[in-house]
Design an enzyme around this catalytic site. Structure first.
Site, PDB file in Angstrom:
ATOM      1  N   ASN A 147       0.816  -1.216   0.000  1.00 66.08           N
ATOM      2  CA  ASN A 147       0.000   0.000   0.000  1.00 66.08           C
ATOM      3  C   ASN A 147       0.851   1.268   0.000  1.00 66.08           C
ATOM      4  O   ASN A 147       0.372   2.341   0.345  1.00 66.08           O
ATOM      5  CB  ASN A 147      -1.002  -0.007   1.170  1.00 66.08           C
ATOM      6  CG  ASN A 147      -0.331  -0.235   2.513  1.00 66.08           C
ATOM      7  OD1 ASN A 147       0.893  -0.125   2.634  1.00 66.08           O
ATOM      8  ND2 ASN A 147      -1.118  -0.534   3.526  1.00 66.08           N
ATOM      9  N   ARG A 285       3.607   7.253  11.188  1.00 69.91           N
ATOM     10  CA  ARG A 285       3.086   6.769  12.460  1.00 69.91           C
ATOM     11  C   ARG A 285       2.921   7.958  13.398  1.00 69.91           C
ATOM     12  O   ARG A 285       3.782   8.846  13.468  1.00 69.91           O
ATOM     13  CB  ARG A 285       4.031   5.746  13.111  1.00 69.91           C
ATOM     14  CG  ARG A 285       3.991   4.370  12.482  1.00 69.91           C
ATOM     15  CD  ARG A 285       2.632   3.672  12.642  1.00 69.91           C
ATOM     16  NE  ARG A 285       2.576   2.370  12.009  1.00 69.91           N
ATOM     17  CZ  ARG A 285       2.089   2.124  10.789  1.00 69.91           C
ATOM     18  NH1 ARG A 285       1.596   3.106  10.051  1.00 69.91           N
ATOM     19  NH2 ARG A 285       2.059   0.890  10.314  1.00 69.91           N
ATOM     20  N   GLN A 314      -4.021   3.771  18.652  1.00 70.85           N
ATOM     21  CA  GLN A 314      -5.144   3.592  17.729  1.00 70.85           C
ATOM     22  C   GLN A 314      -6.040   2.470  18.221  1.00 70.85           C
ATOM     23  O   GLN A 314      -5.501   1.410  18.543  1.00 70.85           O
ATOM     24  CB  GLN A 314      -4.623   3.283  16.321  1.00 70.85           C
ATOM     25  CG  GLN A 314      -3.953   4.493  15.688  1.00 70.85           C
ATOM     26  CD  GLN A 314      -3.572   4.314  14.227  1.00 70.85           C
ATOM     27  OE1 GLN A 314      -3.058   5.218  13.608  1.00 70.85           O
ATOM     28  NE2 GLN A 314      -3.807   3.158  13.657  1.00 70.85           N
ATOM     29  N   HIS A 333      -7.012   6.161  10.434  1.00 68.65           N
ATOM     30  CA  HIS A 333      -5.908   5.517   9.697  1.00 68.65           C
ATOM     31  C   HIS A 333      -6.477   4.753   8.488  1.00 68.65           C
ATOM     32  O   HIS A 333      -6.863   3.601   8.590  1.00 68.65           O
ATOM     33  CB  HIS A 333      -5.184   4.560  10.648  1.00 68.65           C
ATOM     34  CG  HIS A 333      -3.882   4.056  10.117  1.00 68.65           C
ATOM     35  ND1 HIS A 333      -2.935   3.476  10.907  1.00 68.65           N
ATOM     36  CD2 HIS A 333      -3.367   4.034   8.870  1.00 68.65           C
ATOM     37  CE1 HIS A 333      -1.891   3.128  10.180  1.00 68.65           C
ATOM     38  NE2 HIS A 333      -2.137   3.443   8.922  1.00 68.65           N
TER      39      HIS A 333
HETATM   40  P1  NDP Z   1      10.269   1.681   3.214  1.00 65.80           P
HETATM   41  O1  NDP Z   1      10.918   0.628   4.028  1.00 65.80           O
HETATM   42  O2  NDP Z   1      10.310   1.570   1.738  1.00 65.80           O
HETATM   43  O3  NDP Z   1      10.879   3.104   3.571  1.00 65.80           O
HETATM   44  C1  NDP Z   1      11.225   3.488   4.835  1.00 65.80           C
HETATM   45  C2  NDP Z   1      12.350   4.461   4.726  1.00 65.80           C
HETATM   46  O4  NDP Z   1      12.563   5.083   5.989  1.00 65.80           O
HETATM   47  C3  NDP Z   1      13.665   3.830   4.309  1.00 65.80           C
HETATM   48  O5  NDP Z   1      14.189   4.537   3.213  1.00 65.80           O
HETATM   49  C4  NDP Z   1      14.502   3.991   5.549  1.00 65.80           C
HETATM   50  O6  NDP Z   1      15.851   4.214   5.302  1.00 65.80           O
HETATM   51  C5  NDP Z   1      13.938   5.248   6.133  1.00 65.80           C
HETATM   52  N1  NDP Z   1      14.309   5.471   7.521  1.00 65.80           N
HETATM   53  C6  NDP Z   1      14.273   4.598   8.553  1.00 65.80           C
HETATM   54  N2  NDP Z   1      14.686   5.184   9.680  1.00 65.80           N
HETATM   55  C7  NDP Z   1      15.000   6.465   9.365  1.00 65.80           C
HETATM   56  C8  NDP Z   1      15.506   7.548  10.100  1.00 65.80           C
HETATM   57  N3  NDP Z   1      15.789   7.425  11.398  1.00 65.80           N
HETATM   58  N4  NDP Z   1      15.724   8.725   9.452  1.00 65.80           N
HETATM   59  C9  NDP Z   1      15.471   8.846   8.124  1.00 65.80           C
HETATM   60  N5  NDP Z   1      14.992   7.825   7.375  1.00 65.80           N
HETATM   61  C10 NDP Z   1      14.771   6.646   7.987  1.00 65.80           C
HETATM   62  O7  NDP Z   1       8.764   1.752   3.710  1.00 65.80           O
HETATM   63  P2  NDP Z   1       7.507   2.511   3.068  1.00 65.80           P
HETATM   64  O8  NDP Z   1       7.978   3.749   2.418  1.00 65.80           O
HETATM   65  O9  NDP Z   1       6.682   1.563   2.287  1.00 65.80           O
HETATM   66  O10 NDP Z   1       6.699   2.838   4.400  1.00 65.80           O
HETATM   67  C11 NDP Z   1       7.241   3.713   5.373  1.00 65.80           C
HETATM   68  C12 NDP Z   1       6.361   3.750   6.602  1.00 65.80           C
HETATM   69  O11 NDP Z   1       5.094   4.311   6.269  1.00 65.80           O
HETATM   70  C13 NDP Z   1       6.016   2.375   7.178  1.00 65.80           C
HETATM   71  O12 NDP Z   1       7.042   1.882   8.013  1.00 65.80           O
HETATM   72  C14 NDP Z   1       4.748   2.674   7.946  1.00 65.80           C
HETATM   73  O13 NDP Z   1       5.059   3.126   9.244  1.00 65.80           O
HETATM   74  C15 NDP Z   1       4.129   3.817   7.156  1.00 65.80           C
HETATM   75  N6  NDP Z   1       2.947   3.350   6.395  1.00 65.80           N
HETATM   76  C16 NDP Z   1       1.724   3.919   6.650  1.00 65.80           C
HETATM   77  C17 NDP Z   1       0.594   3.477   6.007  1.00 65.80           C
HETATM   78  C18 NDP Z   1      -0.728   4.117   6.233  1.00 65.80           C
HETATM   79  O14 NDP Z   1      -1.756   3.527   5.933  1.00 65.80           O
HETATM   80  N7  NDP Z   1      -0.782   5.333   6.756  1.00 65.80           N
HETATM   81  C19 NDP Z   1       0.655   2.349   5.064  1.00 65.80           C
HETATM   82  C20 NDP Z   1       1.999   1.912   4.764  1.00 65.80           C
HETATM   83  C21 NDP Z   1       3.098   2.366   5.452  1.00 65.80           C
HETATM   84  P3  NDP Z   1      16.856   3.100   4.848  1.00 65.80           P
HETATM   85  O15 NDP Z   1      16.049   1.904   4.432  1.00 65.80           O
HETATM   86  O16 NDP Z   1      17.534   3.809   3.728  1.00 65.80           O
HETATM   87  O17 NDP Z   1      17.671   2.826   6.045  1.00 65.80           O
END
Ligand code: NDP
Length: 401
Positions: A147, A285, A314, A333
């Site tokens: 998603n 989140r 939530q 959400h």
């Molecule tokens: P990804 O794993 O593709 O992306 C997460 C990114 O966050 C990665 O690039 C990671 O960096 C980066 N990251 C982690 N920690 C840090 C930090 N401390 N500072 C900066 N960047 C950081 O996941 P998605 O993009 O698919 O999803 C991201 C988040 O969105 C999910 O974990 C979830 O919490 C939320 N979400 C919400 C939804 C909703 O319905 N509202 C649905 C889906 C997701 P790297 O990997 O380069 O270390």
């Protein structure tokens, strides 16, 4: 034979839908980076129907019961004595969705001695105490990418809504008014503004790509830098840390997972470093932001607007300040649970369960914790520890309908 406990959100207040706005949901088989969408051997649901609520059962009953397993589906997940807790003692697998999370705290994990798999029907497994899962040998998996694009679309909608003052303007129409000055007094163009994403993973990068045609100045920060050709294509400015980026941005969108490193990233001190009158859109989140600091910043004018669909806990209790703070555009959400997204995460859950019962490996890209440590996507994007503290507050929510 296994016992699977599946925690889903309630059906619509007027009952499980008898008909839908569209006859089908689009079929997405490959994601933008080439990852294939879930590909189970079969599905027992109609794509486009409501799968994420209790009656939808993620389309799992026929499959699981056909193999002799026991499936319990409930929305009752809060407080001692709830349906979820009644079944923990002999549950082998708990399936939960971030939209209506079954918080698997250390205390609950201790009540579930047989638990081997905590499966997230969606993305974001912060509702599980990952530290405790590592220590207890529980595999944690989520349906990576299912998603991400759904959320990116929601982010663009919310940025437009806040900056152009859509919700208050809509409300003037509903109230019978024609109050152009009231609407215009907080309405701006996006063109020329600077927008930055905290994290440029699947969602963050998709947001940047979708914002490019608006002639925003695009910024990002992440633990890993994007490829130079992507930076050039989108004319991105990279920042080595959050502080450096937020000082120059009019709009900040939060797209990193919640883990101990990102918990309460936006507190009073961080918000004070932002440009006065900036906007935050957080669909990642709720706990990445300090609840009361956000409300204070909106009241003082340090923030011009805040929107998102994620809260902590939530469901959010009725007195959660984000329901009543000024200039917000919050929804429950929902961004990742469109009917389109449900097809992909229900199929992903089925794929993971097929692998689990047949002794085949779960895709690396779905794993968050495995073999007592962070694994797969978890090893890349999460940090060790627990972010579930305070989740018991969710029990204060009272259904209004
Ligand atoms: P990804 O794993 O593709 O992306 C997460 C990114 O966050 C990665 O690039 C990671 O960096 C980066 N990251 C982690 N920690 C840090 C930090 N401390 N500072 C900066 N960047 C950081 O996941 P998605 O993009 O698919 O999803 C991201 C988040 O969105 C999910 O974990 C979830 O919490 C939320 N979400 C919400 C939804 C909703 O319905 N509202 C649905 C889906 C997701 P790297 O990997 O380069 O270390």
């Amino acid at each position: 034979m296994a016992k699977i406990v599946c925690v889903l959100y309630d059906d619509p207040v007027d009952g499980y839908p008898a008909s839908y706005a569209h006859d089908a949901a689009p079929d997405i088989s490959v994601y933008p980076d080439g990852q294939t969408a879930a590909n189970p051997k079969a599905i027992d649901f109609v794509p486009g129907q409501l799968l994420g609520s209790v009656s939808g059962e993620l389309g799992l009953r026929k499959f699981l019961e056909g193999q002799g397993h026991t499936l319990v589906v409930t929305s009752d997940k809060g407080g001692e004595g709830c349906e979820l807790e009644k079944h923990l003692h002999d549950a082998d697998i708990v399936i939960s969705q971030p939209f209506w999370p079954a918080y698997l705290t250390r205390e609950r994990i201790a009540k579930a001695p047989k638990l081997k798999l905590a499966l997230t029907a969606g993305i974001g497994s912060d509702h599980v105490d990952l530290q405790a899962a590592m220590e207890c040998g529980i595999t944690v998996a989520e349906i990576t990418y299912c998603n991400s694009i759904s959320v990116a679309e929601h982010v663009v909608m919310m940025i437009l809504g806040l900056v152009r003052n859509y919700i208050p303007s809509y409300q003037w129409v509903v109230k019978g008014g024609w109050n152009i000055a009231d609407c215009a007094a907080r309405s701006y163009d996006l063109e020329g503004m600077a927008v930055g994403t905290i994290a440029a993973g699947r969602i963050g990068l998709a947001v940047l790509r979708r914002l490019k045609p608006f002639d925003f100045k695009l910024h990002y920060t992440d633990r890993h830098r994007l490829a130079p050709e992507i930076e050039r294509e989108l004319n991105l400015t990279f920042h080595p840390n959050v502080e450096s980026m937020i000082r120059v941005c009019d709009v900040v969108t939060v797209n990193c997972p919640l883990h101990p490193e990102t918990e309460h990233m936006f507190d009073d001190a961080m918000l004070a470093k932002m440009k006065r009158g900036a906007y935050i859109v957080n669909t990642a989140r709720g706990k990445i932001c300090d609840r009361d600091a956000i409300a204070r910043a909106l009241e003082s004018g340090q923030l011009a607007g805040y929107a998102g669909d994620v809260w902590f806990p939530q469901p959010a209790p009725q007195d959660h300040p984000w329901r009543s703070m000024p200039h917000h555009g919050m929804t429950p959400h929902i961004s990742g649970t469109s009917l389109s997204a449900q097809v992909r995460y229900a199929a992903g859950v089925r794929e993971v369960l097929e692998c689990w019962f047949e002794g085949r490996a779960i895709r690396d890209e779905y794993l968050v914790v495995d073999g007592g440590k962070l694994a797969g996507v978890g090893a890349h994007s999460y940090s060790k520890g627990d972010a579930t503290g305070g989740s018991e507050e969710a029990v204060r929510f009272r259904k209004t309908a």
